[in-house]
Design an enzyme around this catalytic site. Structure first.
Site, PDB file in Angstrom:
ATOM      1  N   GLU A 154       0.768  -1.210  -0.157  1.00 34.16           N
ATOM      2  CA  GLU A 154      -0.064  -0.107  -0.010  1.00 34.16           C
ATOM      3  C   GLU A 154       0.804   1.237  -0.050  1.00 34.16           C
ATOM      4  O   GLU A 154       0.508   2.229  -0.708  1.00 34.16           O
ATOM      5  CB  GLU A 154      -1.010  -0.042   0.925  1.00 34.16           C
ATOM      6  CG  GLU A 154      -2.013  -1.332   1.056  1.00 34.16           C
ATOM      7  CD  GLU A 154      -2.757  -1.453  -0.305  1.00 34.16           C
ATOM      8  OE1 GLU A 154      -3.093  -0.527  -1.016  1.00 34.16           O
ATOM      9  OE2 GLU A 154      -2.931  -2.641  -0.352  1.00 34.16           O
ATOM     10  N   HIS A 157       1.971   2.172  -3.319  1.00 32.86           N
ATOM     11  CA  HIS A 157       1.117   3.039  -4.195  1.00 32.86           C
ATOM     12  C   HIS A 157       1.132   4.562  -3.869  1.00 32.86           C
ATOM     13  O   HIS A 157       0.814   5.289  -4.890  1.00 32.86           O
ATOM     14  CB  HIS A 157      -0.529   2.484  -3.851  1.00 32.86           C
ATOM     15  CG  HIS A 157      -1.160   1.435  -4.327  1.00 32.86           C
ATOM     16  ND1 HIS A 157      -0.735   1.184  -5.918  1.00 32.86           N
ATOM     17  CD2 HIS A 157      -1.571   0.110  -3.881  1.00 32.86           C
ATOM     18  CE1 HIS A 157      -1.321  -0.183  -6.119  1.00 32.86           C
ATOM     19  NE2 HIS A 157      -1.702  -0.621  -4.838  1.00 32.86           N
TER      20      HIS A 157
END
Length: 184
Positions: A154, A157
């Site tokens: 994550e 990202h």
């Protein structure tokens, strides 16, 4: 409420851009966005809710995946011992990590990638993360194995990095030397 249709797919330019820091204290709008990220991952893991709203199951989601270029992530994952790691964080950062690497033997997937991408993704086996919770309070979390991998995915990202950028293109399924294989 975020639905699968709100999640942008690979090829969208926002997935390759670095996200901006979220100003503290967080605005009501930023809190709502962060809350909705966590709500999506929780709902996507509930079979009835997922079926009702057509949600694709996920264990993590970052704001850039809904085309919001701000540093926010949500993770809702259980480790092998059954311990739940459920966090929604502003401005998460890896502040330390192990030398030891790890990888998922099943490979990684992504809500923004609609195709299977075979290959092992090298990650740190252990990480310490700092960030801010929904109310802007500092949080420090030590993670290992699957939860550590999910947080790294994550946070990538937020920096415009996709999981498959880490895969050895010449030998995608060659076990990673001196790395810990993690079953999922």
């Amino acid at each position: 409420m975020i639905t699968t249709n709100d999640i942008i797919r690979e090829g969208h330019p926002s997935l390759r851009k670095a996200a901006e820091e979220v100003a503290m204290p967080p605005s009501i709008e930023d809190k709502e966005t962060l809350n909705s990220l966590l709500e999506y991952v929780k709902n996507s893991q509930d079979p009835e809710t997922a079926a009702e709203y057509g949600l694709r199951s996920g264990i993590g989601l970052a704001a850039p995946q809904i085309n919001v270029l701000k540093r926010m992530i949500a993770v809702h994952v259980t480790d092998t011992k059954g311990e739940l790691y459920s966090y929604a964080l502003f401005n998460p950062k890896i502040i330390s990590h192990s030398v030891e690497k790890a990888y998922l033997t099943s490979g990684e997937g992504c809500l923004s990638v609609d195709r299977p991408v075979p290959g092992y993704v090298p990650r740190y086996a252990r990480v310490t993360i700092k960030g801010m919770d929904i109310d802007g309070n500092p949080v420090k979390i030590r993670l290992k194995d699957l939860p550590a991998i999910v947080f790294q995915h994550e946070i990538d990202h937020l920096n415009g990095i996709m999981f498959y950028d880490h895969i050895d293109q010449d030998k995608p399924l060659q076990p990673i030397a001196e790395a810990k294989p993690i079953e999922r």
